[in-house]
Design an enzyme around this catalytic site. Structure first.
Site, PDB file in Angstrom:
ATOM      1  N   ASP A   1     -14.375  -7.243  -9.061  1.00  0.00           N
ATOM      2  CA  ASP A   1     -14.519  -7.893  -7.878  1.00  0.00           C
ATOM      3  C   ASP A   1     -16.043  -8.641  -8.134  1.00  0.00           C
ATOM      4  O   ASP A   1     -17.003  -7.895  -8.172  1.00  0.00           O
ATOM      5  CB  ASP A   1     -14.474  -6.902  -6.666  1.00  0.00           C
ATOM      6  CG  ASP A   1     -14.675  -7.629  -5.388  1.00  0.00           C
ATOM      7  OD1 ASP A   1     -15.739  -8.416  -5.231  1.00  0.00           O
ATOM      8  OD2 ASP A   1     -13.919  -7.365  -4.514  1.00  0.00           O
TER       9      ASP A   1
ATOM     10  N   GLU B   1      -1.419   0.196  -8.917  1.00  0.00           N
ATOM     11  CA  GLU B   1      -3.165   0.019  -8.802  1.00  0.00           C
ATOM     12  C   GLU B   1      -3.758   1.217  -8.283  1.00  0.00           C
ATOM     13  O   GLU B   1      -3.383   1.830  -7.318  1.00  0.00           O
ATOM     14  CB  GLU B   1      -3.304  -1.251  -8.008  1.00  0.00           C
ATOM     15  CG  GLU B   1      -4.757  -1.464  -7.828  1.00  0.00           C
ATOM     16  CD  GLU B   1      -4.729  -3.024  -7.000  1.00  0.00           C
ATOM     17  OE1 GLU B   1      -4.028  -4.010  -7.299  1.00  0.00           O
ATOM     18  OE2 GLU B   1      -5.843  -3.326  -6.189  1.00  0.00           O
TER      19      GLU B   1
ATOM     20  N   LYS C   1       0.860  -1.129   0.055  1.00  0.00           N
ATOM     21  CA  LYS C   1       0.044   0.135   0.043  1.00  0.00           C
ATOM     22  C   LYS C   1       0.853   1.185   0.109  1.00  0.00           C
ATOM     23  O   LYS C   1       1.954   1.259   0.615  1.00  0.00           O
ATOM     24  CB  LYS C   1      -0.910  -0.030   1.134  1.00  0.00           C
ATOM     25  CG  LYS C   1      -1.907  -1.265   1.410  1.00  0.00           C
ATOM     26  CD  LYS C   1      -2.941  -0.906   0.096  1.00  0.00           C
ATOM     27  CE  LYS C   1      -3.877  -2.232  -0.004  1.00  0.00           C
ATOM     28  NZ  LYS C   1      -4.833  -1.883  -0.855  1.00  0.00           N
TER      29      LYS C   1
ATOM     30  N   HIS D   1     -10.175  -8.527  -8.527  1.00  0.00           N
ATOM     31  CA  HIS D   1     -10.007  -8.047  -6.847  1.00  0.00           C
ATOM     32  C   HIS D   1     -10.720  -9.224  -6.049  1.00  0.00           C
ATOM     33  O   HIS D   1     -11.761  -9.426  -6.205  1.00  0.00           O
ATOM     34  CB  HIS D   1     -10.642  -6.509  -6.986  1.00  0.00           C
ATOM     35  CG  HIS D   1     -10.387  -6.207  -5.448  1.00  0.00           C
ATOM     36  ND1 HIS D   1     -11.745  -6.190  -4.478  1.00  0.00           N
ATOM     37  CD2 HIS D   1      -9.498  -5.679  -4.638  1.00  0.00           C
ATOM     38  CE1 HIS D   1     -11.365  -5.604  -3.470  1.00  0.00           C
ATOM     39  NE2 HIS D   1     -10.255  -5.488  -3.462  1.00  0.00           N
TER      40      HIS D   1
HETATM   41 CA    CA Z   1      -6.913  -2.601  -4.442  1.00  0.00          CA
END
Ligand code: CA
Length: 396
Positions: A279, A230, A175, A306
């Site tokens: 997703d 991303e 992240k 995802h």
């Molecule tokens: Ca992500």
């Protein structure tokens, strides 16, 4: 066969001592909304709806909007029922909780269809290209309760990155976006140093940046051999994605906040992404994810979903991943260059590791695709009861 009842289970468990931050949110608990469809044949199907928001509006959509379409219907027609649910809600739905509810119902219908044919969902979708999927660890969040500082974060980051290398993950995603970009660049360099040169490293901003900041960071990250960047900018900012993509040789990934084939179409026609990440718990379930993957293939954009949430969502993701053709095609596909990767959420999540009778776990960088009927899983109802916040049932 007829649908006799629909249950929603709102599950929640606190993350004691294992809380974490992304650029957008503080995670101090895990939650999931599971959907169970019951039939007069004694078969039941499981699905999971929604990822990002609270469970209540998704559950409400299941019971107050979709149930009248479903009760009494034959569950062995997921695409027919998908169309009925979507058409019914078109004027006020299309995204958000309504589509998340459709997603979970759709996956539960595929589960029932598979069980009624005694075949895995992937067989009914046309067959599996692979029976196990190469996986990457998603982790390296910001640890603790906050406020987060670089000095406090770095040692934990290094230790965590080393644990993924030791566990045999061929790729790791970290992240960025909570600290200043130059501080996150230090974290990226430290992670690359720990991983060495033999593993892929991806970076996920959860749409933290303005396009010009993302462009600057992307160029600075190139020396650390980042495979994809991303969600660099906000999910409404199509032109921003194009700006970032044009500025760097790092691949651009995104799509976890997009819904339905209609939502994804503009990302393909504008070629704003190299890798699209639908997703299943949001885009419309297996039925719609397959259509999005077909669209992506027509535009030669790679699809790597995802995958987040509970063991039910994981099983659905694996069924879907097994059916994706290598892209582009070669005689011996190599992940991630032309084989899809599974996203393995490596932070503690009992709803993933404890909820299934036979947990689905990574081993040396691969996760097996469950090969039992339907999703190939069994939900442990005792464990479900332990994490249950609320159960609601609508019956015929
Ligand atoms: Ca992500």
């Amino acid at each position: 066969m007829r649908i006799t009842a629909i249950d929603t289970f709102h599950l929640r468990t606190p993350l004691v001592g294992a809380q974490f931050w992304s650029s957008q949110a503080y995670f101090h608990a895990r939650k999931a909304l599971l959907i169970r469809i019951q039939t007069d044949a004694g078969l039941t199907g499981w699905g999971e709806g929604g990822q990002y928001g609270p469970a209540e509006p998704v559950a409400s959509a299941v019971h107050h909007v979709l149930a009248p379409v479903l009760l009494g219907a034959d569950p062995r027609s997921p695409e027919v029922l998908w169309d009925k649910m979507y058409s019914l809600t078109r004027d006020f739905g299309r995204k958000g909780p309504i589509l998340e509810a459709i997603s979970g119902v759709d996956v539960a219908l595929w589960d029932i269809l598979g069980k009624s044919c005694n075949a895995p969902a992937y067989t009914l979708m046309g067959g599996a290209f692979r029976r196990r999927v190469r996986t990457y660890a998603t982790g390296l969040y910001y640890r603790g309760e906050g406020p987060i500082t670089l000095e406090q974060d770095l040692p934990k980051l290094r230790e965590e990155a080393a644990s993924y290398a030791a566990a045999g993950f061929p790729a790791v995603k970290m992240k960025v976006g909570l600290l200043r970009p130059e501080e996150d660049l230090v974290r990226i360099a430290a992670t690359r140093e720990v991983l060495g040169t033999g593993r892929l490293l991806m970076v996920d901003a959860n749409h933290a940046y303005a396009a010009h900041v993302a462009c600057r960071l992307a160029r600075a990250m190139e020396e650390h051999d980042i495979y994809w960047f991303e969600e660099p900018v906000e999910p409404e900012d199509l032109a921003g994605y194009q700006q970032v993509k044009a500025s760097t040789r790092i691949a651009i990934a995104g799509g976890e906040c997009e819904y339905s084939r209609f939502g994804f179409l503009k990302w393909f026609t504008s070629r704003a992404l190299d890798i699209v990440q639908p997703d299943l718990a949001c885009v419309g379930g297996l039925s719609e994810a397959r259509r999005i993957a077909a669209l992506a293939s027509a535009f030669h954009i790679q699809c790597m979903p995802h995958v987040w949430g509970s063991g039910v969502g994981l099983a659905a993701g694996l069924q879907f991943l097994s059916t994706l053709a290598p892209s582009p095609s070669t005689a011996a596909p190599v992940a991630p260059f032309n084989e899809p990767l599974l996203e393995w959420d490596a932070n503690p999540n009992p709803l993933r590791t404890d909820l299934l009778t036979h947990p689905v776990l990574p081993e040396q960088g691969y996760v097996p695709v469950p090969d039992g009927p339907g999703l190939g899983i069994e939900v442990n109802l005792d464990v479900l009861g332990r994490y249950l916040v609320n159960q609601t049932t609508t019956a015929a």
